[in-house]
Design a protein around this motif. Sequence first.
Motif, PDB file in Angstrom:
ATOM      1  N   LYS A 226       4.843  -5.507   6.129  1.00 15.99           N
ATOM      2  CA  LYS A 226       4.057  -4.836   7.167  1.00 15.99           C
ATOM      3  C   LYS A 226       4.633  -5.126   8.557  1.00 15.99           C
ATOM      4  O   LYS A 226       5.350  -6.116   8.749  1.00 15.99           O
ATOM      5  CB  LYS A 226       2.598  -5.303   7.100  1.00 15.99           C
ATOM      6  CG  LYS A 226       1.873  -4.821   5.832  1.00 15.99           C
ATOM      7  CD  LYS A 226       0.434  -5.259   5.801  1.00 15.99           C
ATOM      8  CE  LYS A 226      -0.312  -4.593   4.653  1.00 15.99           C
ATOM      9  NZ  LYS A 226       0.273  -4.893   3.327  1.00 15.99           N
TER      10      LYS A 226
ATOM     11  N   CYS B 232       6.471   3.231   6.492  1.00 17.78           N
ATOM     12  CA  CYS B 232       5.550   3.978   5.627  1.00 17.78           C
ATOM     13  C   CYS B 232       4.127   3.577   5.999  1.00 17.78           C
ATOM     14  O   CYS B 232       3.915   2.564   6.674  1.00 17.78           O
ATOM     15  CB  CYS B 232       5.827   3.675   4.148  1.00 17.78           C
ATOM     16  SG  CYS B 232       5.554   1.958   3.683  1.00 17.78           S
ATOM     17  N   ASP B 233       3.162   4.361   5.564  1.00 19.73           N
ATOM     18  CA  ASP B 233       1.768   3.965   5.761  1.00 19.73           C
ATOM     19  C   ASP B 233       1.491   2.754   4.880  1.00 19.73           C
ATOM     20  O   ASP B 233       2.097   2.609   3.810  1.00 19.73           O
ATOM     21  CB  ASP B 233       0.823   5.103   5.380  1.00 19.73           C
ATOM     22  CG  ASP B 233       0.998   6.317   6.293  1.00 19.73           C
ATOM     23  OD1 ASP B 233       1.663   6.178   7.342  1.00 19.73           O
ATOM     24  OD2 ASP B 233       0.467   7.387   5.951  1.00 19.73           O
TER      25      ASP B 233
ATOM     26  N   ARG C 274      -1.677  -0.075   3.385  1.00 16.84           N
ATOM     27  CA  ARG C 274      -3.073  -0.486   3.279  1.00 16.84           C
ATOM     28  C   ARG C 274      -3.183  -1.978   3.598  1.00 16.84           C
ATOM     29  O   ARG C 274      -2.437  -2.790   3.074  1.00 16.84           O
ATOM     30  CB  ARG C 274      -3.600  -0.216   1.861  1.00 16.84           C
ATOM     31  CG  ARG C 274      -5.072  -0.587   1.666  1.00 16.84           C
ATOM     32  CD  ARG C 274      -5.554  -0.233   0.265  1.00 16.84           C
ATOM     33  NE  ARG C 274      -5.452   1.194   0.012  1.00 16.84           N
ATOM     34  CZ  ARG C 274      -6.304   2.096   0.497  1.00 16.84           C
ATOM     35  NH1 ARG C 274      -7.333   1.710   1.222  1.00 16.84           N
ATOM     36  NH2 ARG C 274      -6.142   3.375   0.239  1.00 16.84           N
TER      37      ARG C 274
ATOM     38  N   VAL D  56      -5.932   1.920   5.516  1.00 10.62           N
ATOM     39  CA  VAL D  56      -4.555   2.373   5.743  1.00 10.62           C
ATOM     40  C   VAL D  56      -4.298   2.493   7.245  1.00 10.62           C
ATOM     41  O   VAL D  56      -5.064   3.138   7.965  1.00 10.62           O
ATOM     42  CB  VAL D  56      -4.311   3.723   5.046  1.00 10.62           C
ATOM     43  CG1 VAL D  56      -2.917   4.266   5.412  1.00 10.62           C
ATOM     44  CG2 VAL D  56      -4.438   3.577   3.534  1.00 10.62           C
TER      45      VAL D  56
ATOM     46  N   PRO E  40      -1.424   3.940   9.669  1.00 12.81           N
ATOM     47  CA  PRO E  40      -0.201   4.756   9.602  1.00 12.81           C
ATOM     48  C   PRO E  40       1.024   3.988  10.113  1.00 12.81           C
ATOM     49  O   PRO E  40       0.952   3.276  11.126  1.00 12.81           O
ATOM     50  CB  PRO E  40      -0.512   5.956  10.514  1.00 12.81           C
ATOM     51  CG  PRO E  40      -2.007   6.011  10.569  1.00 12.81           C
ATOM     52  CD  PRO E  40      -2.489   4.584  10.455  1.00 12.81           C
ATOM     53  N   ASN E  41       2.115   4.162   9.383  1.00 15.03           N
ATOM     54  CA  ASN E  41       3.418   3.604   9.799  1.00 15.03           C
ATOM     55  C   ASN E  41       3.395   2.095  10.044  1.00 15.03           C
ATOM     56  O   ASN E  41       4.186   1.585  10.847  1.00 15.03           O
ATOM     57  CB  ASN E  41       3.914   4.303  11.073  1.00 15.03           C
ATOM     58  CG  ASN E  41       4.645   5.578  10.744  1.00 15.03           C
ATOM     59  OD1 ASN E  41       5.235   5.702   9.662  1.00 15.03           O
ATOM     60  ND2 ASN E  41       4.573   6.536  11.639  1.00 15.03           N
ATOM     61  N   SER E  42       2.520   1.383   9.367  1.00  8.00           N
ATOM     62  CA  SER E  42       2.452  -0.069   9.570  1.00  8.00           C
ATOM     63  C   SER E  42       3.084  -0.831   8.410  1.00  8.00           C
ATOM     64  O   SER E  42       2.970  -2.055   8.336  1.00  8.00           O
ATOM     65  CB  SER E  42       0.993  -0.512   9.713  1.00  8.00           C
ATOM     66  OG  SER E  42       0.308  -0.318   8.488  1.00  8.00           O
TER      67      SER E  42
END
Length: 348
Positions: free
Chosen positions: A160, A256-257, A259, A265, A267-269
């Motif tokens: 992440k 990518c997204d 969770r 979720v 986004p983009n984390s």
Amino acid sequence: MTTAAQAIARLKAYDGPSLSIMEVCGTHTHEIFRQGIRSLLPPQVRLISGPGCPVCVTPVDYIDEAVMLALDFGATICTFGDLVRVPGSTMSLADARGRGARIQVVYAPQDAVAYAAAHPDEAVVFLAVGFETTTPAACLAVQAAAARGLANFSLLTANKTMPGAYEAMKDSTDLFLYPGHVHAITGTGDCETLARKGVSGVVAGFTSAELVTALAVAVTRAARGEAFFVNCYPRVVRPEGSPAARKLMAATMAPCDARWRGIGVIPNSGLRLKDAFADFDARKKFVLPALTGRENPACRCGEVLQGKCLPGDCPVFGKGCTPAHPVGACMVSSEGACSAYYLYGRDA
Ligand code: SF4
């Protein structure tokens, strides 16, 4: 130059309005407790936990995927020790080991590569969790496995990145205590951008002097009423961070997204392996089905990780949930807020 004694005096002298400071990093939570720094804070300054413990924010379905790989696909799981006892929907990796799964604790991703090379008959999966601090080592491992032609090595990624989490958490706190080791890689640009948008924070180191200095700077600047960013860890964090580490990540992984446990979720984390490394992506290699994890309904990790409650607010804290018998990830991890409160400050 401000001495630690001067910083403590400034901290104690704060007489401004109530202030919440989010310890983004679980190591900060543990060190602030361990070094007794909470006792220096004026009563109107409140420290709350944040989403910076990588094991804690890894969702339960990730544990379920690892258990499935170990038990249903016969893979050997190589992982850092903290993840072994994190409860999944039905069992932890420790439980899976009791049912015959091969679970190897390693100290670095390269150890998993070495294990794969030494055990060519086993399908070895390394559990890649972590933020910008540790992801470069996972990228190096994949590149090393590719260079050696190791067909029996892959990653189960849950890596992440922090900027999305800062955006998601910015309304939950008055200011951030930013994690020094993340910003040693990313630099300070994200923090400066947030300050321009009205989100304040300081990057902090980990010694007692660095922590009290960062907290003193935080309360002093907050009292002025304007958004700010100060790098209070300049001996390690440079404005440009580590371009070499970011270049390595960009060559190996793509956004990518992702969770986050209890948050959902963002986004983009997240980071996934690039298509060029698809052979090392465990989800693709084993064609894993999408799983929907089930959290223990008693666990309030999700709220703890967002600073919405303290570990002591959880009804099972210290009763049904202890480090010896954890119900949630925040009690397992050595960076978890619940384990910090249990070890150092049950009355905090
Ligand atoms: Fe979850 Fe245990 Fe923390 Fe409660 S005390 S939030 S059950 S980890």
